[in-house]
Design an enzyme around this catalytic site. Structure first.
Site, PDB file in Angstrom:
ATOM      1  CG  HIS A   1      -2.037  -0.882   1.249  1.00 30.42           C
ATOM      2  ND1 HIS A   1      -1.894  -2.247   1.335  1.00 30.42           N
ATOM      3  CD2 HIS A   1      -3.376  -0.638   1.191  1.00 30.42           C
ATOM      4  CE1 HIS A   1      -3.100  -2.802   1.332  1.00 30.42           C
ATOM      5  NE2 HIS A   1      -4.006  -1.854   1.244  1.00 30.42           N
TER       6      HIS A   1
ATOM      7  CG  ASN B   1       4.615  -4.482   2.734  1.00 32.71           C
ATOM      8  OD1 ASN B   1       4.208  -3.372   3.043  1.00 32.71           O
ATOM      9  ND2 ASN B   1       3.795  -5.498   2.502  1.00 32.71           N
TER      10      ASN B   1
END
Length: 263
Positions: A118, A150
């Protein structure tokens, strides 16, 4: 640039000849007031085909060549971090505002070894399930190394940002990928894997900014401070003018700052 990437770029430029990011419409900063509220909309300088999109809690410029965002802007307020929205009710999916052929596919990520990362984090959007669902559109996603990035240092940075928002009340966050000459691609859709990711944190009350540029790779224990750079340096790497509508003096001060004091 690899010959395959060059061919892909030529095809896209032909397909999007005469392309207008928001034909016959007002600038994004005016059509997306809940996000911008007098904050300048970043300007892409490269001439690459892109589309600007406004969501409930964030806005972005989508790069049709890389199939990732150029940038994503959040107006992040403390109240956005509180609520019952749950990511388990959200699903990664194509953005209904764009043709599916213009976007990455779920299959492009499957078996690629990369996370669907994201840019506007789901954890920033707990106040609204709709806003959280929008963060799972593939227009807000880019390939990220999973363990150590991430799910490691990048998550740590996102958590620090949320802590700063709770202390300061409101911040603007600009996030996006960075590409160098030989970025790999994944999937039949040929999604370009970023070499690095940036995040700019701007306090509109104190006119302070902090900028990070992190390589898209796994890290063990390391300090985020070593990844601080100036906005001016970042702009030269990504071809985006982030604060073009501010006064020249304020823009210059922000772009050259790299070591402001933050809690």
């Amino acid at each position: 640039m690899h010959i395959e990437k060059l061919i892909q770029l030529i095809i896209i430029l032909v397909l999007f000849a005469g392309f207008s990011e928001n034909p016959e419409s007002l600038p994004l900063a005016e059509t997306c007031p809940a996000v911008f509220d007098n904050f300048p909309s970043p300007q892409v300088l490269s001439g690459m085909p892109h589309t600007e999109l406004c969501s409930m809690r964030f806005a972005l410029s989508y790069n049709h060549f890389t199939k990732t965002p150029f940038w994503v802007v959040e107006r992040l307020q403390a109240k956005n971090l509180l609520g019952t929205a749950n990511r388990k009710f959200s699903n990664f999916k194509s953005d209904p505002r764009l043709e599916k052929e213009s976007q990455a596919r779920l299959a492009d990520y499957r078996g690629s070894g990369y996370d669907r990362g994201h840019m506007a984090p789901a954890g920033d959007l707990k106040s609204s399930q709709i806003a959280m669902d929008e963060s799972f559109y593939l227009t807000n996603i880019a390939p990220q190394v999973g363990v150590g990035f991430n799910r490691g240092i990048w998550r740590q940075l996102e958590e620090k940002v949320r802590g700063w928002v709770l202390e300061r009340g409101e911040l603007y966050i600009i996030t996006g990928p960075v590409y160098y000459d030989y970025s790999p691609v994944i999937g039949e859709g040929r999604v370009v894997v970023p070499d690095a990711f940036f995040k700019i944190i701007y306090d509109p009350r104190t006119f302070e900014a902090l900028t990070f540029l992190l390589p898209n790779q796994a890290f063990s224990k390391t300090s985020l401070k070593k990844f601080q750079i100036t906005i001016d340096d970042l702009e030269s790497r990504v071809g985006v003018d982030f604060f073009n509508d501010l006064s020249p003096a304020l823009e210059a001060a922000l772009e050259l700052s790299s070591s402001l004091l933050w809690p």
